[in-house]
Structures are given as structure tokens and as C-alpha cells.
Design a protein around this motif. Structure first.
Motif, PDB file in Angstrom:
ATOM      1  N   ILE A  40      96.017  17.201  -5.933  1.00  0.00           N
ATOM      2  CA  ILE A  40      96.205  15.807  -6.323  1.00  0.00           C
ATOM      3  C   ILE A  40      97.400  15.745  -7.262  1.00  0.00           C
TER       4      ILE A  40
ATOM      5  N   PRO B  20      98.037  11.219  -9.562  1.00  0.00           N
ATOM      6  CA  PRO B  20      96.729  10.847 -10.113  1.00  0.00           C
ATOM      7  C   PRO B  20      96.551   9.337 -10.235  1.00  0.00           C
TER       8      PRO B  20
ATOM      9  N   ASN C  26      91.076   8.915  -7.822  1.00  0.00           N
ATOM     10  CA  ASN C  26      91.031  10.297  -7.347  1.00  0.00           C
ATOM     11  C   ASN C  26      90.927  11.321  -8.472  1.00  0.00           C
ATOM     12  N   THR C  27      91.036  10.900  -9.725  1.00  0.00           N
ATOM     13  CA  THR C  27      90.857  11.827 -10.846  1.00  0.00           C
ATOM     14  C   THR C  27      89.580  11.552 -11.629  1.00  0.00           C
TER      15      THR C  27
ATOM     16  N   SER D  97      93.034  19.221 -19.007  1.00  0.00           N
ATOM     17  CA  SER D  97      92.784  17.874 -18.483  1.00  0.00           C
ATOM     18  C   SER D  97      93.630  16.806 -19.155  1.00  0.00           C
TER      19      SER D  97
ATOM     20  N   ARG E 140      95.860  14.684 -16.984  1.00  0.00           N
ATOM     21  CA  ARG E 140      95.157  13.700 -16.165  1.00  0.00           C
ATOM     22  C   ARG E 140      94.950  12.396 -16.928  1.00  0.00           C
TER      23      ARG E 140
ATOM     24  N   ASP F 147      97.399  17.281 -12.926  1.00  0.00           N
ATOM     25  CA  ASP F 147      96.505  18.327 -13.424  1.00  0.00           C
ATOM     26  C   ASP F 147      96.462  19.378 -12.322  1.00  0.00           C
TER      27      ASP F 147
ATOM     28  N   LEU G 289      93.279  20.107 -10.057  1.00  0.00           N
ATOM     29  CA  LEU G 289      92.653  19.053  -9.250  1.00  0.00           C
ATOM     30  C   LEU G 289      93.076  19.174  -7.791  1.00  0.00           C
TER      31      LEU G 289
END
Length: 278
Positions: free
Chosen positions: A111, A114, A118-119, A253, A256, A262, A265
Motif C-alpha cells: 500500500i 495510503p 486502506n490503512t 506506523s 501512516r 508505511d 502495509l
């Protein structure tokens, strides 16, 4: 009255040979006056010395034990993935991937764009440990992990035969993701991890990671710097909560939360989507 700075005086009689210039202003002249020798730059000299030293090391009769020792250390690093840092049998670099799953039409990507969707990671998370030896309570470990979101719109169960392993693990080191009545629902996030005493034991760093038997074509989920956390005191009662906290709010993280990538991910998606990974 302030002191006057001393005037710069040249002494031509004491400098009849060398051209007057700053030491870093140009090439170094070997052999005295300009034109009497070859022009050699300092970087060229450094490169020649390095190549000469490398050649002497490789030609030395003592170089074979050194190469064997380096190979042993690399194998020990790979075997540390299996046993939380303890020595194990050497890994087979040509080991086959996990047995293929009957699942088809699924691929995987990191990913890199972000969004709040989706995060989104909400604990408690489903956790899969990708190693066979049990960690020792009270010991301190580093953890290497990736998170994988099910973005296929499908629900998987144990009959799908999903499995995972780490690059470099030998035959027999393929770990089922689901068992019994477990399911992997759409938008659900799984954490895949292993514990180690090594500092990021994956090798090669740029291409090793977690491999899944249902992803076609083959994709390796590389944890990167976000998927690594140091010095966790292992307690089997509290570790699941600790790992959730590392994934959701650990140092890796922070990107993110700032809208930045990130590296830990990942998501599985239908392979027929016309998307271009960024």
C-alpha cells in the motif's frame, strides 16, 4: 587601535617548482613541476589502492577460510529466522515455495497510496507466527512483521489451504494461515511475524520477506524499516497485545498517520484489476 592583519607575502625563491594553488583546487601533479609527470587525482589513487588491496586479499592462500566463514555467518542469519535467533540447520537457498493453494485470481501489492480506508487497522488483529520454535518466556526478541489486508472481496477459510513462509526457510517450513473454523474476511487485516535475536535477519535485504502460496504471480512482502521493532520482552500472555500496539502505534506506523507510506502495509487484491502500483 586594532591590530592589522599580516600581509600575505610570496617567496618565489622558496617555491621555484610547485604551482601556487589551493590543495583542493585541481589535480595533483606527480613528479615535480607541471609536465614532468602524470596527472593523478586523489580519488584515482584511492580507487587504485582499494583494488590492489582487494586483489591481494582474494589471491591470498588464507582467503578461502575467510569466504567459508562469511558463508557460515550468512547461513546462521537465515537459520535465526526459524528459531528466534537460536542456531538451526542451514537454510536451503533453493528451497521450493509452499505448496500451491487452490485459490486463484489473487495477487499482492504494498500500500503505497495510503487512505483512511486502506490503512485502517483496528485491534485485536489475527496474528500468524511464521516460525516453528517456541519463543522462550522472559527472553528479549526483535520482531519482523507485515500486515496484509484482504481487499479481494472474498472470504477464505481453512479449505483454501493458504500458507506462508519466509525467504530462506528450508523445506517443511510452510505455515498454514487458517485452521479449523478460522476465516479471513473482506477488509480484515492479518499480521504475519517472526521473532529473532538478529538485527533484521532477512537476506538479501532488498528482496527477502514473507511469501504466500496463493499469490500468483509470486510476490514477496518485504517488511522494510516499518516492519521491524526491537527488544520486546516475551510473555505469552501479553505478547498479542504488545504486537497489536507495535503495529497500530509503533515507530513504523507514524508515516501512516501522516499520510506517508508505511513499508509494512500490504494487501491482497484480485489479479484482474487494472491498477499500476505507485
Amino acid at each position: 587601535m586594532p591590530r592589522r592583519r599580516p600581509a600575505l607575502k610570496l617567496r618565489p625563491s622558496a617555491e621555484p617548482i610547485e604551482r601556487r594553488s589551493l590543495m583542493s583546487a585541481g589535480p595533483m601533479v606527480v613528479g615535480g613541476a607541471p609536465g614532468l609527470g602524470a596527472v593523478v587525482r586523489p580519488l584515482d589513487l584511492l580507487r587504485q589502492d582499494r583494488e590492489r588491496a582487494r586483489g591481494l586479499m582474494l589471491d591470498s592462500p588464507h582467503s578461502q577460510p575467510l569466504r567459508e566463514r562469511i558463508a557460515q555467518l550468512r547461513q546462521a542469519r537465515l537459520s535465526a529466522i526459524r528459531g528466534g535467533g537460536r542456531p538451526g540447520p542451514p537454510a536451503d537457498p533453493a528451497s521450493p515455495p509452499p505448496s500451491a493453494s487452490p485459490v486463484s485470481g489473487v495477487t499482492m501489492e504494498r500500500i503505497t497510496n495510503p487512505t483512511p480506508i486502506n490503512t485502517r487497522i483496528v485491534p485485536p488483529l489475527s496474528q500468524v507466527r511464521v516460525q516453528d520454535r517456541e519463543p522462550i518466556p522472559g527472553q528479549s526478541y526483535n520482531v519482523v512483521f507485515v500486515t496484509v489486508r484482504n481487499s479481494t472481496g472474498r472470504t477464505f477459510d481453512a479449505r483454501d489451504g493458504l500458507a506462508v513462509q519466509v525467504t530462506g526457510q528450508g523445506p517443511g517450513h510452510s505455515y498454514p494461515i487458517l485452521s479449523g473454523a478460522d476465516t479471513w474476511d473482506p477488509r480484515e487485516v492479518f499480521v504475519f511475524y517472526f521473532l529473532t535475536k538478529e538485527y533484521y535477519p532477512l537476506e538479501p535485504v532488498q528482496s527477502a520477506g514473507f511469501e504466500f502460496n496463493f499469490v500468483n504471480p509470486r510476490v514477496v512482502a518485504i517488511p522494510g524499516p516499518s516492519g521491524f521493532f526491537q527488544r520486546i520482552l516475551y510473555d505469552p500472555e501479553t505478547f498479542p497485545r504488545v504486537l497489536d500496539a507495535v503495529v497500530v502505534g509503533g515507530p513504523g506506523s507514524k508515516g501512516r498517520h501522516l499520510g506517508l507510506p508505511d513499508t509494512s502495509l500490504w494487501e491482497i487484491i484480485p489479479s484482474n484489476l487494472n491498477v499500476i502500483p505507485l
